[in-house]
Design an enzyme around this catalytic site. Structure first.
Site, PDB file in Angstrom:
ATOM      1  N   TYR A   1      -1.966   8.864   6.482  1.00 30.52           N
ATOM      2  CA  TYR A   1      -0.980   8.390   7.096  1.00 30.52           C
ATOM      3  C   TYR A   1      -0.652   6.796   6.581  1.00 30.52           C
ATOM      4  O   TYR A   1       0.399   6.413   6.089  1.00 30.52           O
ATOM      5  CB  TYR A   1      -0.980   8.543   8.471  1.00 30.52           C
ATOM      6  CG  TYR A   1       0.169   8.142   9.351  1.00 30.52           C
ATOM      7  CD1 TYR A   1       1.427   9.038   9.418  1.00 30.52           C
ATOM      8  CD2 TYR A   1       0.241   6.708   9.852  1.00 30.52           C
ATOM      9  CE1 TYR A   1       2.442   8.420  10.041  1.00 30.52           C
ATOM     10  CE2 TYR A   1       1.549   6.422  10.411  1.00 30.52           C
ATOM     11  CZ  TYR A   1       2.464   7.069  10.802  1.00 30.52           C
ATOM     12  OH  TYR A   1       3.739   6.865  11.312  1.00 30.52           O
ATOM     13  N   SER A   2      -1.685   5.845   6.696  1.00 27.76           N
ATOM     14  CA  SER A   2      -1.527   4.514   6.390  1.00 27.76           C
ATOM     15  C   SER A   2      -1.064   4.335   4.940  1.00 27.76           C
ATOM     16  O   SER A   2      -0.281   3.561   4.468  1.00 27.76           O
ATOM     17  CB  SER A   2      -2.747   3.859   6.637  1.00 27.76           C
ATOM     18  OG  SER A   2      -3.325   4.013   8.055  1.00 27.76           O
TER      19      SER A   2
END
Length: 246
Positions: free
Chosen positions: A153-154
């Protein structure tokens, strides 16, 4: 007195829920004709039925050919494309990096980053024909800071920031502006994908001491998608309750 904004055709990916629907709702309230894209045809159609001048479309945004075809269909149905807001996304697995599943990485990258590339490319091709465009990509504060146990996600959201900056700079001498928004944790159904512990962790990082509200993000996106946003491009706008440090 401020002039009324020209009604445009807007595509909102992931527009049937999460942050997407409040954004679609705001754009529709401003008089835009909104195409709501979702992987679930029923959800897209139900969401569109709640808005004036909106239509729902089943689109797999991870499929470049499907995105190109859906973009052409929206133009044929509603008219020249003026606005794109990319909201479709997923948190993906939460796991220590050493154990992070490769299939989780691929899933998140395909939906959170590859899909944004496909949608922006299809939109830009249309907008270059008409000489006007506003693109707003939904990134995340995680793309700036990185969240532990959320590597895909990051990284995907950092990619959205870089993609936005690149496209914005490339198109800076055209009437198309491209920006992104980096929310901290916002109270939406997507937050239900998180464990209570992770939800508490991200809330604790927000100086205002609360989660954001979807309408607060929609308000900023509404301006970025408007004609008033004429001297910001390739930029990153925080909605983080004070969390962002740059």
């Amino acid at each position: 007195m401020q002039a009324a904004e020209t009604a445009r055709v807007a595509i909102v990916t992931g527009g049937a829920g999460g942050l997407g629907f409040p954004i679609a709702e705001r754009l529709a309230a401003k008089g835009h004709r909104v195409a709501i894209w979702d992987i679930d045809a029923g959800r897209a159609e139900q969401a569109a039925a709640r808005l004036p001048n909106a239509r729902g479309y089943k689109v797999d945004v991870t499929d470049a050919a499907a995105v190109a075809a859906a973009t052409e269909k929206v133009v044929a149905d509603l008219g020249p494309l003026g606005i794109l807001v990319t909201c479709a996304g997923h948190n993906g697995p939460l796991a220590p990096f050493a154990e992070y599943p490769a299939e989780g990485w691929r899933f998140v990258m395909a939906l959170n980053l590859d899909a944004v590339f496909h949608c922006c490319q299809a939109a830009v091709r249309e907008m270059l024909k008409t000489g006007y465009g506003r693109i707003v990509n939904l990134a995340s504060i995680a793309g700036k800071e990185g969240n532990p146990n959320a590597v895909a996600y990051s990284a995907s959201k950092a990619g959205v920031i870089g993609l936005t900056k690149s496209i914005g700079k490339e198109l800076a001498t055209t009437p198309i502006v491209v920006n992104c928004v980096t929310p901290a944790a916002i109270e939406t159904e997507m937050l239900n994908q998180l464990t209570p512990e992770f939800k508490a962790f991200v809330t604790a990082k927000i100086p205002m001491g609360r989660l954001g509200r979807a309408e607060e993000v929609a308000a900023l996106v509404g301006w970025l998608a408007s004609e008033e946003c004429s001297f910001s491009t390739g930029a990153v706008f925080d909605v983080s309750g004070g969390r962002a440090t740059y």
